[in-house]
Scaffold this active site. Structure first.
Site, short mmCIF file in Angstrom:
data_model
loop_
_atom_site.label_atom_id
_atom_site.label_comp_id
_atom_site.label_asym_id
_atom_site.label_seq_id
_atom_site.Cartn_x
_atom_site.Cartn_y
_atom_site.Cartn_z
N LYS A 103 2.22 0.46 -0.30
CA LYS A 103 1.80 0.29 1.11
C LYS A 103 2.92 0.67 2.06
O LYS A 103 4.09 0.39 1.78
CB LYS A 103 1.37 -1.16 1.38
CG LYS A 103 0.11 -1.58 0.65
CD LYS A 103 -0.39 -2.92 1.15
CE LYS A 103 -1.74 -3.25 0.54
NZ LYS A 103 -2.32 -4.48 1.10
N LYS A 105 0.57 -5.79 -6.36
CA LYS A 105 -0.45 -5.74 -7.39
C LYS A 105 -1.74 -5.29 -6.71
O LYS A 105 -2.06 -5.76 -5.61
CB LYS A 105 -0.63 -7.15 -7.98
CG LYS A 105 -1.74 -7.28 -8.98
CD LYS A 105 -1.23 -7.09 -10.37
CE LYS A 105 -2.38 -7.04 -11.38
NZ LYS A 105 -1.99 -6.34 -12.61
N PHE A 106 -2.49 -4.39 -7.33
CA PHE A 106 -3.75 -3.94 -6.74
C PHE A 106 -4.84 -4.96 -7.08
O PHE A 106 -5.10 -5.22 -8.26
CB PHE A 106 -4.12 -2.55 -7.27
CG PHE A 106 -5.45 -2.04 -6.77
CD1 PHE A 106 -5.70 -1.93 -5.41
CD2 PHE A 106 -6.46 -1.69 -7.68
CE1 PHE A 106 -6.93 -1.46 -4.94
CE2 PHE A 106 -7.69 -1.22 -7.22
CZ PHE A 106 -7.92 -1.11 -5.86
N ILE A 107 -5.44 -5.53 -6.05
CA ILE A 107 -6.53 -6.48 -6.25
C ILE A 107 -7.83 -5.70 -6.30
O ILE A 107 -8.20 -5.04 -5.32
CB ILE A 107 -6.59 -7.52 -5.09
CG1 ILE A 107 -5.22 -8.17 -4.85
CG2 ILE A 107 -7.66 -8.57 -5.35
CD1 ILE A 107 -4.68 -9.00 -5.98
N GLU A 130 -6.15 -12.50 8.04
CA GLU A 130 -7.00 -11.81 7.06
C GLU A 130 -6.52 -12.09 5.64
O GLU A 130 -5.33 -12.02 5.37
CB GLU A 130 -6.93 -10.29 7.27
CG GLU A 130 -7.50 -9.79 8.55
CD GLU A 130 -7.49 -8.26 8.60
OE1 GLU A 130 -7.96 -7.72 9.61
OE2 GLU A 130 -7.01 -7.61 7.64
N ASN A 167 -4.07 -10.53 12.85
CA ASN A 167 -4.44 -9.75 14.03
C ASN A 167 -4.24 -10.58 15.27
O ASN A 167 -4.79 -11.68 15.38
CB ASN A 167 -5.90 -9.29 13.92
CG ASN A 167 -6.13 -8.41 12.72
OD1 ASN A 167 -5.29 -7.56 12.40
ND2 ASN A 167 -7.22 -8.62 12.03
N ARG A 174 -5.27 -10.29 18.32
CA ARG A 174 -6.20 -9.99 19.42
C ARG A 174 -7.51 -10.75 19.20
O ARG A 174 -7.75 -11.31 18.14
CB ARG A 174 -6.53 -8.49 19.40
CG ARG A 174 -7.19 -8.08 18.09
CD ARG A 174 -7.73 -6.66 18.07
NE ARG A 174 -8.51 -6.43 16.87
CZ ARG A 174 -8.01 -6.15 15.68
NH1 ARG A 174 -6.71 -6.05 15.50
NH2 ARG A 174 -8.81 -5.97 14.63
#
Ligand code: MV4
Length: 447
Positions: free
Chosen positions: A158, A201-203, A275, A290, A292
């Site tokens: 990422k 780690k890819f979820i 999130e 976030n 906003r």
């Protein structure tokens, strides 16, 4: 309370904010571009100021023009809505220098939660579960391979400065990781002028679940439950619902408490969203915060009875929250469908233009947040979302039936909309069974 607020946005959210102002007895001033001369929100505001030509860069994103309008109109606060300048820490900082209240968190907090790697670090320190991965940034592909060996494949690379799905790559093996790491660095440097990367780690097949929080300037922080936003396409949310149909009360409490801990650790004030990814085992991991008001805030308003925009304004004016966590009760089930002026049969190509007949749905538990009216010309310069249909019923099954009924009544002539896609989704067995993850729509569309 404020006397006068400038709304630095357009479309349905400008209307939404004006409505909150009216109910609070606060005057509203709106800015508009030349493309929005005939916009509905201009009629409802107390004052309107043209800030420039149609392109956002010379109107809704132009800080000097908006600050000038605020000075001329002599407002005490600015509500940025969502998108545009809503998460721009420089804008919030300039508001502060001009002694205008920014209705949102401090510039320092916006900058911190907006940086993915710093936000993750903060979550770790607040004991909020994070996806296993590198402890901060990864300097080179060799280090990446070492970390991946520890956490196990598949892994995700990422970009620290990325977000919203930009700058992410998946690697299922060491060979691919080495190759993708260098490519990710180049891409991130070009896209964000920042090549910093980290590894996770890819979820696989997660749900997107987010918690709404409110935090005042007196140390009170509450969470208002969660929204499930797994029904999305290419990182654009299509349907949001609250509560998340697969959360137990125990998980809801844990996720809510985690969101509150992060809010406190960030010294975050105003409304915010934390999130999470929720995996098939019921484990949840922090993704991003976030800073906003979100497009999907109405589903939370419906199940809690709390007006989030009025609360945002009260908080920014220095008022303490008038309720505590124990007062927040989740009632029934709410679903929102975002209606876009797009053609689902032509790869969701934008379909701006003149609306013919416009008849929004109504009836029990139906809310439509939209700036459309018959014969309105949808400008081509902005986001294609033109309406949100929100339903609130006692159960999820009733909410789905109500949404199907509402969408079938909705008349928007003259343009293509995404309404037909929602009929397909709402009658799909997997959606009805709430057996979905973030890949559901792409599978449905075969893309
Ligand atoms: C992930 C992931 C799987 N594993 N991270 C996409 C947007 C950005 N905020 C984070 N995203 C994801 N991060 C790990 N370690 C899968 C996604 C993801 C996703 C997340 C939420 C909603 C929709 C999504 C669609 C594809 C990928």
């Amino acid at each position: 309370m404020f006397r006068r607020i400038l709304v630095a946005n357009r479309g349905e959210i400008a209307l939404r904010i004006i409505r909150a102002c009216k109910e609070l007895g606060v005057e509203s001033v709106v800015v508009y571009s030349e493309a929005d001369e005939d916009a509905l929100y201009r009629r409802f505001a107390d004052e309107t100021i043209c800030i420039g030509p149609p392109p956002s860069a010379s109107s809704y994103l132009d800080i000097p023009r908006i600050i000038s309008a605020a000075e001329v109109a002599n407002v005490d606060a600015i509500h940025p809505g969502y998108g545009f300048l809503s998460e721009n820490s420089d804008f919030a900082d300039i508001c502060r220098s001009c002694k205008i209240a920014f209705i949102g968190p401090s510039p320092e907090t916006i900058a911190m939660v907006g940086h993915k790697a710093r936000a993750k670090d903060l979550a770790r320190r607040a004991e909020v579960p994070v996806v296993p991965g590198s402890d901060g940034l990864v300097d080179n592909d060799e280090d990446a391979v070492g970390i991946a060996a520890d956490i196990g494949y598949p892994v995700m690379i990422k970009a620290a400065a990325g977000g919203g799905g930009r700058g992410m790559r998946i690697a299922h093996s060491e060979l691919v990781l080495k190759k993708e790491f260098m490519a990710a660095r180049t891409e991130s440097q070009a896209a964000f002028n920042d090549g910093s990367l980290y590894l996770e780690k890819f979820i696989e097949r997660p749900r997107h679940v987010e918690v709404q929080i409110l935090s005042d300037h007196h140390g009170n922080v509450v969470h208002l439950g969660e929204r499930d936003c797994s029904t999305q396409r290419r990182h654009q949310k299509l349907i949001e619902e609250a509560p998340c149909p697969v959360l137990t009360d125990e998980l809801r409490r844990k996720m809510g408490e985690a969101a509150v801990r992060l809010t406190r650790a960030a010294e975050y004030t105003n409304a915010g969203t934390v999130e999470f990814l929720l995996d098939a085992n019921g484990d949840f991991y922090f993704m991003e915060m976030n800073s906003r008001l979100q497009v999907e805030h109405p589903v939370t308003e419906m199940i809690t009875g709390i007006d989030l925009v009025k609360e945002q304004i009260r908080i920014a004016a220095g008022e303490p929250l008038s309720f505590s966590q124990e007062d927040v009760e989740i009632r029934g089930h709410a679903i929102e469908c975002r209606i876009n002026a797009e053609d689902p049969d032509r790869n969701f190509r934008p379909s701006p233009g003149r609306v013919g007949l416009y008849v929004p749905p109504g009836g029990p538990g139906v809310r439509v947040d939209s700036h459309l009216f018959s014969n309105y010309m949808i400008p081509s310069h902005y986001d294609s979302m033109v309406a949100k249909v929100i339903v609130h019923r006692a159960t999820r099954e009733e909410a789905i039936a109500s949404m199907e009924r509402a969408l079938s009544e909705f008349v928007v002539e003259g343009i293509k909309t995404t309404i037909p896609l929602y009929h397909r989704i709402l009658r799909h067995a997997s959606f009805r069974a709430a057996d979905i993850d973030t890949s559901f729509v792409e599978k449905l569309l075969g893309s």
